[in-house]
Design an enzyme around this catalytic site. Sequence first.
Site, PDB file in Angstrom:
ATOM      1  N   HIS A 179      67.800  43.251  30.731  1.00  0.00           N
ATOM      2  CA  HIS A 179      67.596  43.198  30.847  1.00  0.00           C
ATOM      3  C   HIS A 179      66.784  41.568  30.944  1.00  0.00           C
ATOM      4  O   HIS A 179      65.477  41.019  31.537  1.00  0.00           O
ATOM      5  CB  HIS A 179      65.538  43.659  30.843  1.00  0.00           C
ATOM      6  CG  HIS A 179      65.399  45.488  30.721  1.00  0.00           C
ATOM      7  ND1 HIS A 179      64.910  45.790  31.904  1.00  0.00           N
ATOM      8  CD2 HIS A 179      66.058  46.549  30.224  1.00  0.00           C
ATOM      9  CE1 HIS A 179      65.062  47.170  32.190  1.00  0.00           C
ATOM     10  NE2 HIS A 179      65.798  47.472  31.142  1.00  0.00           N
TER      11      HIS A 179
ATOM     12  N   ASP B  16      64.827  33.725  33.014  1.00  0.00           N
ATOM     13  CA  ASP B  16      64.364  35.164  32.883  1.00  0.00           C
ATOM     14  C   ASP B  16      65.428  35.944  33.401  1.00  0.00           C
ATOM     15  O   ASP B  16      66.084  35.168  34.444  1.00  0.00           O
ATOM     16  CB  ASP B  16      62.908  34.647  33.706  1.00  0.00           C
ATOM     17  CG  ASP B  16      62.109  35.959  33.025  1.00  0.00           C
ATOM     18  OD1 ASP B  16      62.363  36.959  32.206  1.00  0.00           O
ATOM     19  OD2 ASP B  16      60.476  35.458  33.314  1.00  0.00           O
TER      20      ASP B  16
HETATM   21  C1  GDG Z   1      61.506  41.631  30.750  1.00  0.00           C
HETATM   22  C2  GDG Z   1      62.379  40.198  30.917  1.00  0.00           C
HETATM   23  C3  GDG Z   1      62.825  41.167  33.491  1.00  0.00           C
HETATM   24  C4  GDG Z   1      51.526  40.280  31.987  1.00  0.00           C
HETATM   25  N1  GDG Z   1      50.416  40.143  31.773  1.00  0.00           N
HETATM   26  C5  GDG Z   1      49.861  40.742  31.712  1.00  0.00           C
HETATM   27  C6  GDG Z   1      50.504  41.991  32.622  1.00  0.00           C
HETATM   28  N2  GDG Z   1      51.856  41.426  32.340  1.00  0.00           N
HETATM   29  C7  GDG Z   1      52.906  42.840  33.129  1.00  0.00           C
HETATM   30  C8  GDG Z   1      53.040  41.730  34.266  1.00  0.00           C
HETATM   31  C9  GDG Z   1      54.784  41.973  34.709  1.00  0.00           C
HETATM   32  C10 GDG Z   1      55.449  42.507  33.045  1.00  0.00           C
HETATM   33  O1  GDG Z   1      53.657  42.162  31.990  1.00  0.00           O
HETATM   34  C11 GDG Z   1      56.430  41.101  33.043  1.00  0.00           C
HETATM   35  O2  GDG Z   1      57.278  41.382  33.071  1.00  0.00           O
HETATM   36  P1  GDG Z   1      58.641  40.198  33.170  1.00  0.00           P
HETATM   37  O3  GDG Z   1      59.543  40.910  33.922  1.00  0.00           O
HETATM   38  O4  GDG Z   1      57.561  39.360  34.064  1.00  0.00           O
HETATM   39  O5  GDG Z   1      58.612  40.036  31.801  1.00  0.00           O
HETATM   40  P2  GDG Z   1      59.281  40.626  30.547  1.00  0.00           P
HETATM   41  O6  GDG Z   1      57.952  40.923  29.276  1.00  0.00           O
HETATM   42  O7  GDG Z   1      60.157  39.199  29.395  1.00  0.00           O
HETATM   43  O8  GDG Z   1      60.424  41.916  30.515  1.00  0.00           O
HETATM   44  C12 GDG Z   1      62.251  39.880  32.405  1.00  0.00           C
HETATM   45  C13 GDG Z   1      61.467  42.529  32.716  1.00  0.00           C
HETATM   46  O9  GDG Z   1      62.130  42.735  31.849  1.00  0.00           O
HETATM   47  C14 GDG Z   1      62.560  44.015  33.504  1.00  0.00           C
HETATM   48  O10 GDG Z   1      63.641  44.349  33.857  1.00  0.00           O
HETATM   49  O11 GDG Z   1      62.066  40.909  34.343  1.00  0.00           O
HETATM   50  O12 GDG Z   1      63.148  38.722  32.931  1.00  0.00           O
HETATM   51  O13 GDG Z   1      62.254  39.192  30.078  1.00  0.00           O
HETATM   52  O14 GDG Z   1      54.616  43.544  35.052  1.00  0.00           O
HETATM   53  O15 GDG Z   1      52.786  42.710  35.514  1.00  0.00           O
HETATM   54  N3  GDG Z   1      49.992  43.503  32.916  1.00  0.00           N
HETATM   55  C15 GDG Z   1      48.701  43.757  32.333  1.00  0.00           C
HETATM   56  N4  GDG Z   1      48.225  42.809  31.392  1.00  0.00           N
HETATM   57  C16 GDG Z   1      48.822  41.883  31.625  1.00  0.00           C
HETATM   58  O16 GDG Z   1      47.917  40.597  31.423  1.00  0.00           O
HETATM   59  N5  GDG Z   1      48.078  44.562  32.962  1.00  0.00           N
END
Ligand code: GDG
Length: 475
Positions: free
Chosen positions: A158, A366
């Site tokens: 990921h 990312d």
């Molecule tokens: C890894 C990879 C890749 C965030 N704050 C809150 C909240 N979130 C949710 C967001 C989003 C998720 O968390 C974060 O996803 P990301 O993709 O931005 O980042 P990582 O956690 O680092 O994920 C990344 C991912 O895996 C999938 O393959 O895209 O590059 O690093 O969904 O909305 N959700 C809630 N409250 C918050 O305060 N409910």
Amino acid sequence: MGRLIVVSNRVPPPEDKRASAGGLAVALQAALRERGGLWLGWSGETAASEADSERVKTRVEGNITFSLVDLTQRDIEEYYSGFANRALWPLLHYRLDLADFDRRDTSGYFRVNALFARILAAEVKPDDEIWVQDYHLIPLAAELRARGITNKIGFFLHIPWPPPDVFSAMPWHRRLLETFTAYDLVGFQIDYDAENFINCMVREGIGRETSRGTFRAGEREFRIAAFPIGIETDEFAKMAVEARETSLVHRMEESLENRKLIIGVDRLDYSKGIDQRMLAYERYLDNNPSSMGKVVYLQITPKSRSEVPEYADMQREIAETAGRINGAFSDLDWTPIRYINRTIRRTTLAGLYRMSDVGLVTPLRDGMNLVAKEYVAAQDPENPGVLVLSRFAGAARELDGAVLVNPYDLESTAGAIAGAISMPLDERISRWRGMFDRLRQYHVNNWCDTFLETLEKPLNVPAFGSQQPPLRKAS
Ligand code: GDG
């Protein structure tokens, strides 16, 4: 067709506590439900002894069995907080300055992978397919093969994969690379990561690409490909429409008093570039005196991995930066940054995205970044906001309507914020439309299906057809 077995560091909580599960957990469960299956991972609990961690707890929901393993304190420290999050996470995000390569942690990492393999090997039936998720479990297939498992095994990373000069800084880089040859399919978020990975394998002399996306290492031949992950686009868009009318989101709107809203949403992580983003916003305020009192930047940052020392340091730094900027610019009736250091409900988040004029997503590196995609999905088609996106997020290879920025370049990021705030409606609509259509077409279920179809295909059949999202031209 046999069962699907998913293995990941953590397993989703029970159905009744899963109200706001993200798209990935939902998509994987949909795939598991289709064929019946098993999901194995760490329970998040601490086992009192090593013997206790061999005792797997199970939970059954319909035709899916969730198998949960408790880990000992030592396992958690070495495998999870240590090697996975203090060595691999910074290394794969190009942050050698933050990496801590510790021998004990490394052996803990391989030990826990061997534990998962031991547990799984006892469960696997001949035509099951196994799908391993993410950097915590890279050696799992090699451990399974060592126990005589010959089933198809796929792996999806990921997070990014760096070039050889970065990856080889880890003392055990070759040992880890060799374990990849036990998979039948190794998937990355974007083509750049897959290319970097192939270069690492070739540089180490582990094998060679026999045709595009097919790699041979000794007796083994396997596929390497990019599968950009999507979101549950229509469902998220619907949630945003509904959440926009909730009292909480209305309260937020009233508190803005017609000011423009910029939103940032990230787990508290140094890869997300939150500190640099605040500095770029400060530069924007400095460069645009007329924006004083007219713009609010809302940064939502739930804490994560607080047990890892680098995260505690960063939490303090970001809070100090937000405090300093607010101290310098605030007025009696205006605070330029609202910094929230806790988790917000997913539905509320969707409503907040929808009401924001700018989505500021500026990670230093990312794998994909789902926030960028969620922001686009949540917009009002008749009055969409503007996505300002780091060129170092995997999402930048797909979302061609975003305003791309280099997050290290504060001046140009400040300029992009100014441009986004004043962008005319017709340009906003035309930038947004293409991105939204693409996100609908490449839904997270499509990501899941494409990966599994590719895993099933014999190596002499072309990997995938038109269902794979095309990437934008390299910039
Ligand atoms: C890894 C990879 C890749 C965030 N704050 C809150 C909240 N979130 C949710 C967001 C989003 C998720 O968390 C974060 O996803 P990301 O993709 O931005 O980042 P990582 O956690 O680092 O994920 C990344 C991912 O895996 C999938 O393959 O895209 O590059 O690093 O969904 O909305 N959700 C809630 N409250 C918050 O305060 N409910």
